[in-house]
Write a protein that holds these residues in place. Structure first.
Motif, PDB file in Angstrom:
ATOM      1  N   GLY A 141       0.833  -1.201   0.000  1.00 48.28           N
ATOM      2  CA  GLY A 141       0.000   0.000   0.000  1.00 48.28           C
ATOM      3  C   GLY A 141       0.859   1.239   0.000  1.00 48.28           C
ATOM      4  O   GLY A 141       0.508   2.256   0.600  1.00 48.28           O
ATOM      5  N   GLY A 142       2.003   1.173  -0.690  1.00 51.16           N
ATOM      6  CA  GLY A 142       2.993   2.256  -0.660  1.00 51.16           C
ATOM      7  C   GLY A 142       2.624   3.484  -1.449  1.00 51.16           C
ATOM      8  O   GLY A 142       3.313   4.501  -1.355  1.00 51.16           O
ATOM      9  N   GLY A 143       1.569   3.418  -2.272  1.00 53.42           N
ATOM     10  CA  GLY A 143       1.064   4.592  -2.967  1.00 53.42           C
ATOM     11  C   GLY A 143       2.090   5.275  -3.843  1.00 53.42           C
ATOM     12  O   GLY A 143       2.641   4.686  -4.770  1.00 53.42           O
ATOM     13  N   THR A 144       2.404   6.509  -3.529  1.00 51.53           N
ATOM     14  CA  THR A 144       3.268   7.346  -4.363  1.00 51.53           C
ATOM     15  C   THR A 144       4.757   7.110  -4.118  1.00 51.53           C
ATOM     16  O   THR A 144       5.589   7.753  -4.747  1.00 51.53           O
ATOM     17  CB  THR A 144       2.973   8.831  -4.099  1.00 51.53           C
ATOM     18  N   GLY A 145       5.104   6.249  -3.184  1.00 52.04           N
ATOM     19  CA  GLY A 145       6.511   6.001  -2.879  1.00 52.04           C
ATOM     20  C   GLY A 145       7.108   6.964  -1.875  1.00 52.04           C
ATOM     21  O   GLY A 145       8.330   7.023  -1.712  1.00 52.04           O
ATOM     22  N   TRP A 146       6.254   7.705  -1.170  1.00 49.25           N
ATOM     23  CA  TRP A 146       6.735   8.674  -0.170  1.00 49.25           C
ATOM     24  C   TRP A 146       7.549   7.965   0.905  1.00 49.25           C
ATOM     25  O   TRP A 146       8.607   8.458   1.321  1.00 49.25           O
ATOM     26  CB  TRP A 146       5.550   9.397   0.436  1.00 49.25           C
ATOM     27  N   ASN A 147       7.068   6.818   1.392  1.00 45.72           N
ATOM     28  CA  ASN A 147       7.796   6.080   2.431  1.00 45.72           C
ATOM     29  C   ASN A 147       9.204   5.724   1.988  1.00 45.72           C
ATOM     30  O   ASN A 147      10.173   5.843   2.749  1.00 45.72           O
ATOM     31  CB  ASN A 147       7.044   4.787   2.779  1.00 45.72           C
ATOM     32  N   ILE A 148       9.329   5.257   0.757  1.00 43.19           N
ATOM     33  CA  ILE A 148      10.633   4.807   0.265  1.00 43.19           C
ATOM     34  C   ILE A 148      11.584   5.995   0.134  1.00 43.19           C
ATOM     35  O   ILE A 148      12.773   5.894   0.468  1.00 43.19           O
ATOM     36  CB  ILE A 148      10.445   4.068  -1.072  1.00 43.19           C
ATOM     37  N   GLU A 149      11.076   7.119  -0.313  1.00 45.03           N
ATOM     38  CA  GLU A 149      11.912   8.312  -0.401  1.00 45.03           C
ATOM     39  C   GLU A 149      12.375   8.765   0.972  1.00 45.03           C
ATOM     40  O   GLU A 149      13.530   9.158   1.157  1.00 45.03           O
ATOM     41  CB  GLU A 149      11.154   9.434  -1.105  1.00 45.03           C
ATOM     42  N   VAL A 166       4.127  -2.251  -3.358  1.00 46.67           N
ATOM     43  CA  VAL A 166       2.923  -2.960  -3.784  1.00 46.67           C
ATOM     44  C   VAL A 166       1.719  -2.073  -3.540  1.00 46.67           C
ATOM     45  O   VAL A 166       1.492  -1.616  -2.413  1.00 46.67           O
ATOM     46  CB  VAL A 166       2.769  -4.295  -3.019  1.00 46.67           C
ATOM     47  N   ASP A 167       0.952  -1.797  -4.586  1.00 43.69           N
ATOM     48  CA  ASP A 167      -0.261  -0.989  -4.437  1.00 43.69           C
ATOM     49  C   ASP A 167      -1.231  -1.337  -5.562  1.00 43.69           C
ATOM     50  O   ASP A 167      -0.815  -1.686  -6.680  1.00 43.69           O
ATOM     51  CB  ASP A 167       0.062   0.502  -4.473  1.00 43.69           C
ATOM     52  N   LEU A 168      -2.525  -1.213  -5.279  1.00 42.60           N
ATOM     53  CA  LEU A 168      -3.565  -1.558  -6.243  1.00 42.60           C
ATOM     54  C   LEU A 168      -3.968  -0.379  -7.119  1.00 42.60           C
ATOM     55  O   LEU A 168      -4.611  -0.563  -8.148  1.00 42.60           O
ATOM     56  CB  LEU A 168      -4.791  -2.097  -5.479  1.00 42.60           C
ATOM     57  N   CYS A 169      -3.602   0.821  -6.722  1.00 43.59           N
ATOM     58  CA  CYS A 169      -4.071   2.040  -7.407  1.00 43.59           C
ATOM     59  C   CYS A 169      -3.077   2.431  -8.502  1.00 43.59           C
ATOM     60  O   CYS A 169      -1.928   2.798  -8.227  1.00 43.59           O
ATOM     61  CB  CYS A 169      -4.235   3.166  -6.394  1.00 43.59           C
ATOM     62  N   VAL A 188      14.540  -0.644  -6.929  1.00 42.21           N
ATOM     63  CA  VAL A 188      13.175  -0.422  -6.462  1.00 42.21           C
ATOM     64  C   VAL A 188      12.208  -0.793  -7.580  1.00 42.21           C
ATOM     65  O   VAL A 188      12.340  -0.311  -8.715  1.00 42.21           O
ATOM     66  CB  VAL A 188      12.952   1.035  -6.030  1.00 42.21           C
ATOM     67  N   VAL A 189      11.233  -1.644  -7.256  1.00 39.34           N
ATOM     68  CA  VAL A 189      10.276  -2.133  -8.248  1.00 39.34           C
ATOM     69  C   VAL A 189       8.863  -1.823  -7.770  1.00 39.34           C
ATOM     70  O   VAL A 189       8.529  -2.065  -6.604  1.00 39.34           O
ATOM     71  CB  VAL A 189      10.426  -3.656  -8.467  1.00 39.34           C
ATOM     72  N   VAL A 190       8.033  -1.286  -8.681  1.00 36.35           N
ATOM     73  CA  VAL A 190       6.632  -1.009  -8.376  1.00 36.35           C
ATOM     74  C   VAL A 190       5.794  -2.189  -8.857  1.00 36.35           C
ATOM     75  O   VAL A 190       5.866  -2.582 -10.030  1.00 36.35           O
ATOM     76  CB  VAL A 190       6.154   0.291  -9.043  1.00 36.35           C
ATOM     77  N   VAL A 191       5.008  -2.752  -7.952  1.00 36.09           N
ATOM     78  CA  VAL A 191       4.156  -3.902  -8.258  1.00 36.09           C
ATOM     79  C   VAL A 191       2.706  -3.467  -8.070  1.00 36.09           C
ATOM     80  O   VAL A 191       2.257  -3.291  -6.930  1.00 36.09           O
ATOM     81  CB  VAL A 191       4.485  -5.100  -7.349  1.00 36.09           C
ATOM     82  N   CYS A 192       1.992  -3.270  -9.167  1.00 35.19           N
ATOM     83  CA  CYS A 192       0.589  -2.828  -9.099  1.00 35.19           C
ATOM     84  C   CYS A 192      -0.322  -4.047  -9.062  1.00 35.19           C
ATOM     85  O   CYS A 192      -0.905  -4.458 -10.072  1.00 35.19           O
ATOM     86  CB  CYS A 192       0.268  -1.937 -10.302  1.00 35.19           C
ATOM     87  N   GLN A 193      -0.444  -4.641  -7.872  1.00 35.79           N
ATOM     88  CA  GLN A 193      -1.231  -5.861  -7.693  1.00 35.79           C
ATOM     89  C   GLN A 193      -1.966  -5.812  -6.358  1.00 35.79           C
ATOM     90  O   GLN A 193      -1.700  -4.965  -5.507  1.00 35.79           O
ATOM     91  CB  GLN A 193      -0.322  -7.101  -7.747  1.00 35.79           C
ATOM     92  N   ASP A 194      -2.852  -6.777  -6.172  1.00 33.81           N
ATOM     93  CA  ASP A 194      -3.618  -6.897  -4.944  1.00 33.81           C
ATOM     94  C   ASP A 194      -2.712  -7.334  -3.797  1.00 33.81           C
ATOM     95  O   ASP A 194      -1.837  -8.197  -3.975  1.00 33.81           O
ATOM     96  CB  ASP A 194      -4.749  -7.912  -5.127  1.00 33.81           C
ATOM     97  N   ALA A 195      -2.923  -6.770  -2.626  1.00 31.46           N
ATOM     98  CA  ALA A 195      -2.063  -7.056  -1.477  1.00 31.46           C
ATOM     99  C   ALA A 195      -2.183  -8.491  -0.983  1.00 31.46           C
ATOM    100  O   ALA A 195      -1.278  -8.991  -0.310  1.00 31.46           O
ATOM    101  CB  ALA A 195      -2.381  -6.093  -0.336  1.00 31.46           C
TER     102      ALA A 195
END
Length: 769
Positions: A141-149, A166-169, A188-195
């Motif tokens: 549920g990381g959304g925009t990647g704010w946490n990672i930054e 990982v985020d669904l949006c 860093v990899v963005v995974v747009c899938q269900d949690a």
């Protein structure tokens, strides 16, 4: 809002208010009073409107970016029609597609605790990995990647081998991809899938692969959360893996006095600040559900059922209007259960004693004898360890039982004898052990300068950050919760809460540092208020300055302070049993023993006069130095605060110190009687119980002395102090097989102090026959 914008708005309001007065002042027409009012008020209204419109236009022009962000947020959240969608992903896409670019700019004040959670996770990773690398992090549920930054600034993204968001949006994931591309992060990899069903590319197996999993305000947005929590448990590494969560919550309706009396095997039975009142529970739960955010307590309860609680903090977000709006949120760290959980839900870590030099024994915070304490009574210890050490004659293999108090004397024993000894520190008040645990964690991790600021000055900037980033891995969950809820203890006048207290009740009645907190701190605040009222504050300060000789110190005392201390202080404080208990921690039994020895005026004279005449408050007597200065000085402080003492203690607490050269602290949050009942016969060699026996009735004294007689080895002994010259319980020790001898007894009208405190009438030793 920028300072220039605020200035323009202020000038606009100023102009709109004073334009009528200015217009009236420039009128030269000689009309009747009624004519003046009618003509000018119309002119004033027109001119005032123009000034207001012009000011608002200029403010909007200068701050147009922020106004655009606010407008975008308001439209998408409150006015835009979402329509009907057949699944959650489509609904999320419709909701965020118009505001994904402004998401981070509009959530900073609402989503509190995210940085705290990241700092805690980073500290745990730092301790567990020790720079070995190869770490895997999954931000669900990381959304925009704010946490990672943000984590890059705290821990460094390049310290991870792989990071998965990982985020669904889809709109939020698109923002995250652009952010990471701009940073040049190839790991860093963005995974747009269900949690509940996501796959992690690049890993041969997802099971038990993650060192860190985080959920930042996403658990409350997942409608079917049970499979998601189970999924996280399967991908987290056992023993070392950390799950970090920050989110909104509401508590259940269970009365807080009965909260979790029958907890699940991994849940924490006591969560400081967890309970929410009826209005808070009902209002926020239904308010957030309008936006498909679910705060029902079943989510957090299931999380704590599946995982073992490692750290937790419950806070209130004073959003927009402080004190009026208080949104409950929590920060929580957990681990996969290893099968060994301490009673009370916190992880039992048998290796803690050998890894860090101390262990905090589990306890049940909700038990009435512990729950009655919301803070410590003593922020400093008021017994002189120098005299104890002369009698103790500590040797390798010694096992001591001591009362924790503020932990100063236990640290003094350890600083003087670093050989293999065990110190059983016992206190029924959990907060006293929280204080000692904090000191041990600071000794283990901090540099001397920071340690001195914390416990020498009692103040340090950025304590919350130090607590989260450095100290948290070395603290028990209960100790961390306590200090996270009391971070302003070390903030002094720089914190808003301390400033508010000063404004509310006066300069000396607002908390300023560690030593003006707790019940003993309240006593110091009252003392300094009286010093100011009597005009003797400056004299007290001169007595602790390092420019006075003993004779000059004694002269200063006699000229300016002795009269009111022996009179006013005795009448208002020491002769009042309620004040003695509330401010000084002296129970009624001990107060009666004091009164039986003579008048309070005589007691004060016998106590303070020898101290002033025989000890330097600037160079040696750190007890009275703290009393008047509210802090220690490098020339007058406890042994553990000296550079030599700090180095000795840090050496014995560090992991690379051989066990044969190590002093081990065992912290028991319990009664002495209960701790003794768990020990084997002859397990202890010595015990220092301070003035503890003065508190007891005859039956209670018999029970404890009998237990001591069973546990103290032959030839071992017990040390204690008493307010009486001949305590009535000497006979109880003798009946239970002890040979009792007085080490020193204070006689009336003498100028020879027993020790640097000199508040007790006697010091005794009872040797097991």
């Amino acid at each position: 809002m920028s300072a220039l914008t605020e200035l323009l708005l202020l000038l606009t309001l100023f102009a709109s208010y004073f334009t009528p007065l200015l217009a009236t002042g420039i009128s030269d027409y000689d009309e009747s009073q009624q004519g003046i009012q009618g003509g000018l008020f119309g002119f004033n209204r027109a001119l005032g409107r123009r000034v207001v419109y012009l000011g608002l236009a200029l403010a909007a022009l200068i701050n147009r970016k922020k106004l655009r962000v606010a407008g975008t947020f308001a439209y998408n959240c409150f006015f835009k029609r979402l329509g009907n969608h057949d699944n959650q992903q489509k609904r999320l896409n419709a909701f965020y597609e118009g505001q994904a670019s402004v998401y981070d700019a509009t959530r900073g004040g609402l989503l509190r605790g995210r940085k705290t959670m990241l700092r805690l996770c980073a500290a745990e990773l730092e301790r567990a990995s020790e720079g070995k690398g190869g770490l895997v992090w999954v931000d669900v549920g990381g959304g925009t990647g704010w946490n990672i930054e943000q984590m890059d600034a705290i821990f460094g993204i390049r310290n991870f081998e792989r990071v998965y968001l990982v985020d669904l949006c889809e709109p939020l994931c698109s923002v995250a991809e652009q952010r990471f591309k701009a940073k040049g992060w190839t790991n860093v990899v963005v995974v747009c899938q269900d949690a509940a069903t996501f796959k992690l590319p690049g890993l041969s197996s997802i099971e038990a692969s993650a060192d860190l999993v985080t959920m930042s305000y996403s658990l409350s947005m997942i409608e079917t959360f049970y499979p998601v929590v189970d999924r996280l448990a399967s991908i987290l590494k056992p023993q070392t893996g950390i799950l970090g969560v920050a989110d909104f919550y509401v508590s259940d309706s269970t009365d807080k006095s009965r909260l979790h009396q029958q907890p699940s095997k991994h849940s924490s039975p006591h969560r400081l600040g967890y309970h929410c009142n009826w209005f808070t529970r009902m209002f926020w739960q239904h308010w957030f559900e309008l936006d498909h955010v679910f705060l029902h307590p079943c989510r957090r309860n299931y999380l704590e059922h599946v995982f073992a609680t490692h750290k937790a903090f419950n806070g209130r977000n004073h959003f927009v209007i402080p004190q009026l709006i208080q949104i409950p949120y929590y920060v929580w760290l957990g681990k996969r259960p290893s099968g060994t959980c301490a009673a009370g839900g916190s992880l039992a870590q048998p290796s803690t004693a050998t890894a860090s030099g101390w262990v905090r024994h589990p306890y049940r915070p909700e038990r009435p004898e512990h729950a009655q304490f919301t803070t410590y009574i003593y922020a400093f210890t008021w017994e002189d360890p120098r005299c104890d050490l002369q009698v103790l004659d500590l040797k390798p293999g010694d096992s001591l039982l001591v009362i924790t108090s503020a932990g100063d004397n236990a640290l003094a024993y350890a600083a003087a004898h670093q050989d293999q000894i065990t110190l059983h520190c016992v206190d029924m008040n959990p907060c006293q052990n929280h204080l000692l645990e904090l000191k041990l964690a600071c000794l283990r991790t901090l540099e001397y300068k920071q340690f001195w600021q914390l416990f020498g000055n009692g103040q340090i900037d950025g304590f919350a950050n130090i607590l989260d980033s450095i100290l948290s891995p070395w603290l028990s969950p209960e100790a961390y919760q306590y200090w996270r809820n009391n971070v302003d203890t070390f903030g002094g006048s720089q914190t808003s809460s301390a400033w508010a207290k000063r404004m509310a009740v006066g300069k000396w009645l607002g908390a300023t540092n560690l030593y003006t907190t707790g019940y003993s701190g309240l006593a110091l605040q009252c003392l300094h208020a009286m010093l100011r009222l009597t005009g003797t504050r400056r004299a007290a300060q001169r007595m602790v300055e390092n420019t006075l000789s003993l004779s000059e110190q004694q002269l200063e005392w006699r000229r300016h302070m002795r009269g009111w201390v022996r009179g006013t202080l005795a009448t208002l404080f020491l002769d009042n049993p309620v004040i003695m208990w509330r401010l000084l921690g002296v129970p009624i039994n001990q107060w009666n023993m004091l009164r039986s020895e003579g008048s309070m005026s005589q007691y004060i004279s016998d106590t303070i006069e020898p101290v002033i005449a025989g000890t330097s408050l600037a160079y040696d007597n750190y007890f009275y130095h703290l009393l008047f200065a509210l802090r220690y000085s490098p020339t007058c402080c406890p042994a553990y605060l000296t550079k030599e003492g700090f180095d000795n203690l840090q050496r014995t607490l560090r992991a690379d110190t051989p066990l044969s050269d190590r002093c081990t602290f065992r912290l028991h949050t319990d009664t002495i009687l209960d701790v003794l009942a768990k020990m084997s016969p002859g397990e202890l060699t010595k015990a220092v119980i301070m003035d503890h026996m003065d508190w007891f009735s005859e039956d209670s004294a018999q029970q404890e002395v009998s237990a001591l007689a069973r546990v103290i080895a032959k030839g071992g002994f017990v040390l204690w102090r008493s307010a009486a010259r001949l305590p009535w319980y000497v006979e109880v020790f003798e009946k239970n097989g002890f040979a009792v001898e007085p080490i020193s007894v204070r006689q009336p009208n003498t100028m020879q102090p027993l020790d640097r405190v000199n508040m007790y009438a006697s010091f005794y030793k009872a040797t097991k026959l």
